[in-house]
Structure formats: structure tokens, C-alpha cells
Design a protein around this motif. Structure first.
Motif, PDB file in Angstrom:
ATOM      1  N   ASP A 129       3.035   5.851  -3.365  1.00 58.43           N
ATOM      2  CA  ASP A 129       4.468   6.037  -3.159  1.00 58.43           C
ATOM      3  C   ASP A 129       5.110   4.726  -2.714  1.00 58.43           C
ATOM      4  O   ASP A 129       4.572   4.010  -1.862  1.00 58.43           O
ATOM      5  N   GLY A 130       6.261   4.409  -3.274  1.00 61.27           N
ATOM      6  CA  GLY A 130       6.964   3.187  -2.911  1.00 61.27           C
ATOM      7  C   GLY A 130       8.145   2.963  -3.825  1.00 61.27           C
ATOM      8  O   GLY A 130       8.333   3.671  -4.814  1.00 61.27           O
ATOM      9  N   PRO A 131       8.981   1.978  -3.527  1.00 63.52           N
ATOM     10  CA  PRO A 131      10.196   1.735  -4.324  1.00 63.52           C
ATOM     11  C   PRO A 131       9.865   1.130  -5.685  1.00 63.52           C
ATOM     12  O   PRO A 131       9.040   0.212  -5.798  1.00 63.52           O
ATOM     13  N   VAL A 132      10.519   1.630  -6.725  1.00 68.49           N
ATOM     14  CA  VAL A 132      10.311   1.091  -8.080  1.00 68.49           C
ATOM     15  C   VAL A 132      11.608   0.953  -8.860  1.00 68.49           C
ATOM     16  O   VAL A 132      11.706   0.113  -9.759  1.00 68.49           O
ATOM     17  N   ILE A 133      12.636   1.760  -8.552  1.00 66.16           N
ATOM     18  CA  ILE A 133      13.778   1.862  -9.457  1.00 66.16           C
ATOM     19  C   ILE A 133      14.558   0.553  -9.555  1.00 66.16           C
ATOM     20  O   ILE A 133      14.984   0.151 -10.641  1.00 66.16           O
ATOM     21  N   ILE A 153      15.152  10.600  -5.687  1.00 68.18           N
ATOM     22  CA  ILE A 153      15.974   9.947  -4.663  1.00 68.18           C
ATOM     23  C   ILE A 153      16.603  11.046  -3.831  1.00 68.18           C
ATOM     24  O   ILE A 153      17.206  11.985  -4.374  1.00 68.18           O
ATOM     25  N   HIS A 154      16.452  10.953  -2.517  1.00 65.71           N
ATOM     26  CA  HIS A 154      17.056  11.963  -1.652  1.00 65.71           C
ATOM     27  C   HIS A 154      17.468  11.348  -0.321  1.00 65.71           C
ATOM     28  O   HIS A 154      17.122  10.205  -0.012  1.00 65.71           O
ATOM     29  N   ASP A 155      18.231  12.119   0.439  1.00 62.93           N
ATOM     30  CA  ASP A 155      18.744  11.677   1.746  1.00 62.93           C
ATOM     31  C   ASP A 155      18.705  12.854   2.709  1.00 62.93           C
ATOM     32  O   ASP A 155      19.659  13.636   2.784  1.00 62.93           O
ATOM     33  N   PRO A 156      17.600  13.032   3.445  1.00 64.08           N
ATOM     34  CA  PRO A 156      17.557  14.097   4.460  1.00 64.08           C
ATOM     35  C   PRO A 156      18.372  13.697   5.683  1.00 64.08           C
ATOM     36  O   PRO A 156      18.457  12.517   6.037  1.00 64.08           O
ATOM     37  N   ARG A 157      18.946  14.705   6.352  1.00 66.86           N
ATOM     38  CA  ARG A 157      19.676  14.444   7.589  1.00 66.86           C
ATOM     39  C   ARG A 157      19.592  15.670   8.482  1.00 66.86           C
ATOM     40  O   ARG A 157      19.392  16.793   8.013  1.00 66.86           O
ATOM     41  N   TYR A 188      10.883  12.197  12.990  1.00 70.78           N
ATOM     42  CA  TYR A 188      11.665  12.759  14.095  1.00 70.78           C
ATOM     43  C   TYR A 188      13.130  12.410  13.859  1.00 70.78           C
ATOM     44  O   TYR A 188      13.480  11.256  13.638  1.00 70.78           O
ATOM     45  N   TRP A 189      13.959  13.447  13.928  1.00 68.39           N
ATOM     46  CA  TRP A 189      15.357  13.324  13.534  1.00 68.39           C
ATOM     47  C   TRP A 189      16.243  13.642  14.734  1.00 68.39           C
ATOM     48  O   TRP A 189      16.382  14.801  15.112  1.00 68.39           O
ATOM     49  N   ARG A 190      16.814  12.603  15.328  1.00 71.80           N
ATOM     50  CA  ARG A 190      17.747  12.834  16.432  1.00 71.80           C
ATOM     51  C   ARG A 190      18.985  13.550  15.887  1.00 71.80           C
ATOM     52  O   ARG A 190      19.246  13.531  14.672  1.00 71.80           O
ATOM     53  N   PRO A 191      19.775  14.200  16.730  1.00 67.72           N
ATOM     54  CA  PRO A 191      20.982  14.888  16.243  1.00 67.72           C
ATOM     55  C   PRO A 191      21.868  13.964  15.423  1.00 67.72           C
ATOM     56  O   PRO A 191      22.198  12.855  15.844  1.00 67.72           O
ATOM     57  N   GLY A 192      22.216  14.416  14.224  1.00 69.84           N
ATOM     58  CA  GLY A 192      23.090  13.650  13.354  1.00 69.84           C
ATOM     59  C   GLY A 192      22.429  12.572  12.539  1.00 69.84           C
ATOM     60  O   GLY A 192      23.066  11.968  11.674  1.00 69.84           O
ATOM     61  N   ARG A 193      21.143  12.308  12.757  1.00 67.76           N
ATOM     62  CA  ARG A 193      20.493  11.200  12.053  1.00 67.76           C
ATOM     63  C   ARG A 193      20.313  11.509  10.571  1.00 67.76           C
ATOM     64  O   ARG A 193      19.946  12.619  10.189  1.00 67.76           O
ATOM     65  N   ALA A 194      20.584  10.512   9.734  1.00 66.75           N
ATOM     66  CA  ALA A 194      20.312  10.583   8.303  1.00 66.75           C
ATOM     67  C   ALA A 194      19.356   9.456   7.936  1.00 66.75           C
ATOM     68  O   ALA A 194      19.437   8.347   8.483  1.00 66.75           O
ATOM     69  N   ALA A 195      18.453   9.729   6.990  1.00 67.34           N
ATOM     70  CA  ALA A 195      17.498   8.706   6.582  1.00 67.34           C
ATOM     71  C   ALA A 195      18.160   7.630   5.743  1.00 67.34           C
ATOM     72  O   ALA A 195      17.716   6.486   5.717  1.00 67.34           O
ATOM     73  N   GLY A 196      19.249   7.984   5.046  1.00 68.78           N
ATOM     74  CA  GLY A 196      19.798   7.113   4.024  1.00 68.78           C
ATOM     75  C   GLY A 196      19.112   7.402   2.695  1.00 68.78           C
ATOM     76  O   GLY A 196      17.920   7.738   2.652  1.00 68.78           O
ATOM     77  N   ALA A 197      19.844   7.305   1.615  1.00 69.73           N
ATOM     78  CA  ALA A 197      19.283   7.613   0.295  1.00 69.73           C
ATOM     79  C   ALA A 197      18.140   6.649  -0.022  1.00 69.73           C
ATOM     80  O   ALA A 197      18.303   5.436   0.041  1.00 69.73           O
ATOM     81  N   HIS A 198      16.976   7.207  -0.347  1.00 67.10           N
ATOM     82  CA  HIS A 198      15.801   6.394  -0.657  1.00 67.10           C
ATOM     83  C   HIS A 198      14.961   7.113  -1.698  1.00 67.10           C
ATOM     84  O   HIS A 198      15.152   8.290  -1.966  1.00 67.10           O
ATOM     85  N   GLU A 199      14.018   6.403  -2.276  1.00 67.72           N
ATOM     86  CA  GLU A 199      13.268   6.957  -3.407  1.00 67.72           C
ATOM     87  C   GLU A 199      11.818   7.257  -3.046  1.00 67.72           C
ATOM     88  O   GLU A 199      11.249   6.684  -2.105  1.00 67.72           O
TER      89      GLU A 199
END
Length: 337
Positions: free
Chosen positions: A163-167, A142-146, A80-91
Motif C-alpha cells: 500500500d502506498g501513493p501511486v496516482i 481515495i477517501h477521507d475519514p473524519r 485515533y481520531w480526536r473530535p472533528g479530526r479529518a485525515a485529509g483525502a488520501h489514496e
């Protein structure tokens, strides 16, 4: 397509389970992507998924699975994405299938190999995804949805079991990469009130997504009506074409015990601010001339819209609805919620 048919598709495609580290063929992931696209086109799949989400997570705002496919470890979750919310770059290091099911998201992607070499984010592409758009990730990404809009957005996610962080484990810290932090439990009255408000916002986003789904969505809307606060119930009534209960003479009673309200001037405007200990949250902003209306609200334990000074009746109702939507006031008969 129903959820049972989607589950059966995974079985026919012989996806690897969580005990192994195997990666399914890309054509299999594309087949799931196509099935999700077809399922969302006729609403049956989305209604099945929302039914589980509403029953099992009941407005919880964080991204967490509402269903895990048996024996495969494939996780299904709504974001759920409130107005203007960004996830932040993640993998993402395993396959995923993602769909925008309500409103719009913008998605920035980053070049994995160049980012690993530079140990900082290297932009690759920016694209917009409208409701109904479905895509997949197969290789590391790596992506950043908003959410670039003024309304809430909702996305559906199917995650592979690994799925999980590895880099950063491979190359060290990456400048700009967002760590996945668990949500902190509310530790004061204001935090608890704001979390409760966010849960209601999630329910209202669900209502907006279900509103255009026809009569088959009525049962889910009824569940949201039963569980929501007065602002959420008003949203359901509007979705079903019913008259809202909030009128000019409705008695509104103060909620959020332990939280103080006051009014602060800022840049030619007046703000209604909730305070608890050293924390503060701006709830509403109005033109400075309407400051006396906010001061009356901040001092009241109970009020009717007609009690709010200095406003026309339509403005009084607009302000009263905003207070109910925040949960700071509720119609007197709704105080058990």
C-alpha cells in the motif's frame, strides 16, 4: 477469534508475501473482513490487539503498525481520531481491511478514474460507520475519514504490504490530495507538552473503548493506570467503578516547565492560553465572568480547587479536573509522572 487464529487464516488463504507484487483474490480479502468482524463481536480479538498496541506503542498518537504478520508484511495499526479530526483525502493502492472499534467515523470517497482524468478530487459517496462496522478496499481508492462527533474515535486497519501513493506518479499532481507528512519532533516546551497531552488522550480513548469489555479488560486498564498521568488514572478509576482521588482540598502543582499561562478575552469569553516563545495554544474557554478564576490559575504554582476564586465548589472541581486532564496541573503526589 484470537490474533493467532487470524494469523493462521492468512496462512490458509495463501496470501502473497511482500517480496512479490501479487494481489490476493478478492474473496480472500472478504474472508479476512468477515474474520475481523466476528473477532470484534466477541471482544477477544480486540483485547489481543490492544494488548500489543499498549505494550509496543504506549499512547503514540500517529498511525503506525503495532504488529506485522510474519512473512506476509501485513501491517496492523490503530488510528485515533480526536473530535472533528479529518485525515485529509488520501489514496490506498493495495487491499486494506478497516473497522471502527470505538465511536463513529464519516467517510467520504472519491471516484478514482474521474479524479485521475480531472486531476482534482471528484466526490463519489459519503457514509457513516458506527462502532463494529468493518469494510475492505480492494482496488485503488481515495477517501477521507473524519470524526464528526465530540468524542474520540478509534479505527483498526490491516494494510497489504504494497500500500502506498501511486496516482500522482501516474498522472501528476491532484488538487486536494493530502500528502502523507511525517510527524515533526517537538522542538520547544509547548510542543512537547501538547504531544504528551495527546498521548494521554490516546490512552483515555483506549480506556473508553475497554470500559464496556467486561472483567477481561481489567488487566489492560491496570496497564493504562500504571502508565498514565493523573487525569488518565482518574479515567481508569471511573471505568472500574472506583472513587476518584481528586477532591476539593487536593493540592495541585504546576507542570509544563518553560510554558507560561495567561488569560485572554475573546468574544465575551475568557481563554486560558499556554505560551512558549512565539507559539500559543488555547487550553480552556469560560464565560467572561469566570475570567478571575482563570487568572488565579495562570498565576499559581500550586493551588487547591477551593483556592479558585469566584466559583461554586462544583465549578471549582470541574475546572480543576480540566486542568488535570490537560496535564498543566497534577495532584502533588503524582509529580513523579
Amino acid at each position: 477469534m484470537r490474533l493467532a487464529e487470524l494469523t493462521a487464516l492468512f496462512g490458509r488463504l495463501d496470501f502473497p508475501g511482500p517480496e512479490g507484487r501479487g494481489h490476493p483474490p478478492r474473496d480472500h480479502v472478504r474472508a479476512v473482513e468477515g474474520a475481523v468482524r466476528a473477532g470484534l463481536a466477541d471482544d477477544e480479538l480486540l483485547l489481543d490487539l490492544f494488548a500489543l498496541e499498549i505494550e509496543r506503542r504506549d499512547g503514540a498518537p500517529e498511525l503506525a503498525p503495532f504488529h506485522v504478520l510474519p512473512e506476509l508484511g501485513v501491517r496492523l495499526a490503530f488510528a485515533y481520531w480526536r473530535p472533528g479530526r479529518a485525515a485529509g483525502a488520501h489514496e490506498h493502492s493495495d487491499w486494506t481491511v478497516t473497522a471502527v472499534v470505538h465511536n463513529t467515523l464519516d467517510v467520504a470517497t472519491f471516484d478514482w478514474d474521474a479524479t485521475a482524468r480531472a486531476r482534482r478530487l471528484v466526490p463519489k459517496r459519503l457514509f457513516s460507520a458506527e462502532a463494529g462496522r468493518v469494510g475492505h478496499i480492494y482496488g485503488p481508492c481515495i477517501h477521507d475519514p473524519r470524526n464528526p462527533t465530540g468524542s474520540w474515535s478509534i479505527s483498526l486497519h490491516l494494510f497489504g504490504p504494497h500500500d502506498g501513493p501511486v496516482i500522482e506518479a501516474q498522472v501528476g499532481p491532484i488538487e486536494g490530495l493530502t500528502p502523507m507528512a511525517p510527524r515533526a519532533e517537538p522542538d520547544d516546551a509547548l510542543s512537547a507538552a501538547l504531544l504528551a497531552h495527546e498521548r494521554e488522550c490516546v490512552r483515555r480513548a483506549q480506556i473508553d473503548a475497554l470500559e464496556r469489555r467486561g472483567p477481561q479488560a481489567a488487566a489492560l486498564l491496570a496497564r493504562l493506570h500504571a502508565r498514565g498521568d493523573a487525569g488518565t488514572r482518574r479515567r481508569v478509576a471511573r471505568a472500574l467503578g472506583r472513587t476518584e482521588a481528586l477532591g476539593a482540598h487536593t493540592v495541585l502543582a504546576r507542570r509544563w516547565p518553560g510554558v507560561d499561562l495567561d488569560v485572554a478575552p475573546r468574544a465575551g469569553r475568557a481563554e486560558l492560553v499556554a505560551r512558549c516563545g512565539g507559539r500559543a495554544q488555547v487550553l480552556l474557554r469560560v464565560d467572561a465572568w469566570a475570567g478571575p478564576a482563570l487568572r488565579a490559575v495562570s498565576a499559581a504554582g500550586e493551588l487547591r480547587p477551593t483556592d479558585i476564586p469566584g466559583l461554586a465548589e462544583a465549578e471549582q472541581l470541574t475546572l480543576a479536573r480540566a486542568l488535570v486532564d490537560w496535564g498543566t496541573f497534577q495532584p502533588f503526589e503524582a509529580q513523579e509522572n
